[in-house]
Enzyme design. Structure first.
Site, PDB file in Angstrom:
ATOM      1  N   CYS A   1      10.553   8.617  -4.121  1.00 43.20           N
ATOM      2  CA  CYS A   1      11.203   9.548  -3.201  1.00 43.20           C
ATOM      3  C   CYS A   1      12.369  10.272  -3.878  1.00 43.20           C
ATOM      4  CB  CYS A   1      11.612   8.851  -1.910  1.00 43.20           C
ATOM      5  SG  CYS A   1      12.008  10.024  -0.581  1.00 43.20           S
TER       6      CYS A   1
ATOM      7  N   HIS B   1       6.462   6.833  -0.166  1.00 39.01           N
ATOM      8  CA  HIS B   1       7.016   5.485  -0.295  1.00 39.01           C
ATOM      9  C   HIS B   1       5.879   4.461  -0.385  1.00 39.01           C
ATOM     10  CE1 HIS B   1      11.298   6.301   0.463  1.00 39.01           C
ATOM     11  NE2 HIS B   1      10.823   7.329   1.149  1.00 39.01           N
TER      12      HIS B   1
ATOM     13  N   GLU C   1       6.163   1.366  -0.901  1.00 43.74           N
ATOM     14  CA  GLU C   1       6.629   0.131  -0.254  1.00 43.74           C
ATOM     15  C   GLU C   1       6.524   0.206   1.269  1.00 43.74           C
ATOM     16  OE1 GLU C   1      10.245   2.743  -0.056  1.00 43.74           O
ATOM     17  OE2 GLU C   1       8.541   2.507  -1.409  1.00 43.74           O
TER      18      GLU C   1
END
Length: 192
Positions: free
Chosen positions: A76, A174, A176
């Site tokens: 990001c 993202h 994650e």
């Protein structure tokens, strides 16, 4: 050991948790020796480009990041800071990706939040990635497409969803926060 770069940006805890879920030991650190010794380095971030770059420059972490030779993954804001310049705060960034970061046109719905697909994926990062797979984005600025783009996405306009230059990889999305698809992408990076 996986080093997660600690700097003036958010989202570090969720990246640490994702790495640990994959079975890797990691450390959140701004220590130069620890970062240089790490097998892999993750440069995540949620925040604002000019203040993040100011923080990196004050601590000479900009030079450190540019000099790393092991695989590095920007996430990001990490992707945006690896670019040449950002319109956010008219910021000169690290310059590892030869492109600029621009704000999405304000006449449309900004920020880009939610799940979206990737196009033109071309990297080991996307091993096992299918055309039906989607990843999670949240951003108001985007990197323009260039020769270092390894995946694109369309939101208002096409942009770089992932990039690679030498040992530097980066995702605008993202991993994650992208469930099992993101876990697979993050795992592919950690296996490089």
């Amino acid at each position: 050991m996986i080093a997660i770069v600690k700097y003036n940006a958010g989202n570090i805890a969720s990246v640490k948790n994702a790495v640990e879920r994959l079975g890797y030991n990691c450390s959140v650190t701004d220590d130069e020796i620890e970062i240089r010794r790490a097998a892999k380095v993750i440069f995540p971030g949620v925040g604002e480009a000019s203040s993040a770059m100011e923080y990196l420059r004050e601590r000479k972490m900009d030079r450190l990041i540019r000099s790393l030779e092991q695989p590095v993954l920007g996430i990001c804001l990490g992707l945006q800071l690896l670019c040449r310049h950002s319109e956010e705060g008219n910021t000169n960034c690290l310059g590892l990706f030869d492109t600029s970061v621009k704000r999405f046109p304000t006449t449309d719905i900004v920020p880009h939040i939610g799940w979206n697909d990737l196009k033109q994926t071309r990297s080991l990062l996307f091993d096992g990635f299918g055309s039906e797979d989607t990843v999670y984005f949240v951003h108001s600025y985007y990197a323009e497409i260039c020769s270092q783009t390894i995946a694109t996405c369309d939101y208002i306009l096409p942009f770089s969803a992932a990039m690679q230059h030498r040992n530097f990889f980066a995702t605008q999305f993202h991993p994650e926060k992208s469930a099992s698809v993101g876990e697979r992408i993050l795992g592919n990076f950690l296996k490089l």
